[in-house]
Scaffold this active site. Structure first.
Site: not given
Length: 315
Positions: A16, A37, A68, A91, A123, A151, A154, A156, A171, A178
Site C-alpha cells: 500500500v 519503515d 521519524y 478483530r 485497516n 469505495d 468504485r 461511481r 454524484h 469502510h
C-alpha cells in the site's frame, strides 16, 4: 501549512505504501518524499528503485529513506503500517496489536515536532484513524482516514457503466464504516442534476434491484481482489494520492474520508466515512446529507459497529 516545498512522509513501505509512493511520483504529488519503515534495508531499496525512475517522471522529486525525525517538517504523514491478521485471531486482538504498532509510530512523530496532517490508510481504517486522533491529540480536522474514498470511486465507475454515462457526471457516495456496514444513500445519488431513483422510475431498462447489486459489488470488491491476488493496493494508493493533492492544492474538494463527527448526522466522537470538504488545513467541514429514515438507521448502525470497539482498545 508551509507554502514552500511540499513534503510527505510515508510510514510503512509495504504494497500500500509503495503503491501510494509510485502514484505520487507519477502524478507529481509532492516535492519531497521520505520513506520510513522498521525494515530500514527495504526503505533504502525502495527509495533507490523510485529514484531510478525519476528521469521518466513529470518533474523532479527528492526521495529518500529516513527516520521519524524527518517528519518534523513534513506537511503530511501517511500511515500505511500495520500487522496482518493471524489465523483464528479476533478483530479486537488484531486491533490492539495495531494500536501497539501505532503507539510506536504516532507518539515519536508528534515528539519530534510534527504539526502537519496525519493521513491514515491502515485497516480497519476508521478505527485506526480514531486511534491516531487519540494518540496524537491533534485537532480532528488534521487527522484524516482514507475512509470510503475508494469505495465511492468504485461506485461511481459502476453506476456510470450501468447507465452508460461518464463516471465524472455521477454524484453518489458510499458512506459509513469502510467495511461490512457501509452503504449507499440512494436518495442522494445523482446523474448530473437528476436523482438516480427518478431515472430508474422513468426508464424500464433500469431497476433498483440492479443498483442494489452494484452496492453489494462495491462492498465486496476488496474481498474479490484479495481472493484473486492476496491484497489490494493500487486503488488505495491512487485514492491516497487524490486526497494528498486535494490538501496540497487547497482544492476544497468533497471526498468521503474518515472524519471525526462532532454533532454531524446527530453523532459524536466517532470517526467514519462521510463527505468532507478537504483543503490545505485538512478537513474544512463535513457535508451533512439529507438522509431518509432508512438511511439514517443504516448510518447509526455503522457508527455503533465502530463504537463497540472503542472501549476495548488499549489506548
Amino acid at each position: 501549512m508551509k507554502k514552500e516545498a511540499k513534503k510527505v512522509a510515508i510510514v510503512g513501505t509495504g504494497m500500500v505504501g509503495m503503491s501510494y509512493a509510485y502514484a505520487m511520483l507519477n502524478q507529481n504529488g509532492c516535492d519531497e518524499m521520505v520513506l520510513i519503515d522498521i525494515n530500514k534495508e527495504r526503505t533504502i531499496g525502495e527509495a533507490m528503485d523510485l529514484n531510478h525512475g525519476l528521469a521518466f517522471a513529470p518533474s523532479a522529486m527528492k526521495i529518500y529513506a529516513g527516520e521519524y525525525s524527518d517528519c518534523s517538517d513534513a506537511d503530511i504523514v501517511v500511515i500505511c503500517a500495520g500487522v496482518a491478521q493471524k489465523p483464528g485471531e479476533s478483530r479486537l486482538d488484531l486491533l490492539n496489536r495495531n494500536v501497539a504498532v501505532f503507539k510506536t509510530i504516532v507518539e515519536p512523530i508528534v515528539a519530534v515536532g510534527f504539526h502537519g496532517i496525519f493521513l491514515v490508510a491502515t485497516n480497519p481504517v476508521d478505527i485506526m484513524t480514531y486511534v491516531t486522533r487519540k494518540l496524537s491529540g491533534f485537532p480532528a480536522k488534521r487527522v484524516i482516514g482514507s475512509g470510503t474514498t475508494l469505495d465511492t470511486a468504485r461506485l461511481r465507475f459502476l453506476i456510470g457503466d450501468y447507465f452508460d454515462v461518464n463516471p465524472r457526471n455521477v454524484h453518489a457516495y458510499v458512506i459509513g464504516e469502510h467495511g461490512d456496514s457501509e452503504f449507499v444513500p440512494w436518495s442522494q445519488a445523482l446523474i448530473s442534476t437528476k436523482p438516480v431513483v427518478d431515472v430508474v422510475k422513468q426508464n424500464r431498462n433500469f431497476s433498483m434491484n440492479e443498483l442494489l447489486k452494484i452496492q453489494e459489488e462495491v462492498r465486496t470488491s476488496a474481498q474479490v481482489i484479495i481472493e484473486a491476488k492476496k491484497a489490494t493496493y493500487y486503488g488505495i494508493g491512487m485514492a491516497l494520492t487524490r486526497i494528498t493533492k486535494a490538501i496540497f492544492q487547497d482544492e476544497n474538494s468533497i471526498l468521503t474520508v474518515s472524519s471525526m463527527l462532532v454533532g454531524e448526522f446527530g453523532e459524536q466522537d466517532v470517526t467514519i466515512g462521510v463527505p468532507a470538504i478537504v483543503n490545505r488545513d485538512g478537513i474544512k467541514d463535513i457535508l451533512e446529507l439529507n438522509l431518509n429514515e432508512d438511511e439514517i438507521a443504516k448510518f447509526k448502525n455503522s457508527c455503533e459497529t465502530l463504537r463497540e470497539f472503542y472501549g476495548q482498545l488499549n489506548l
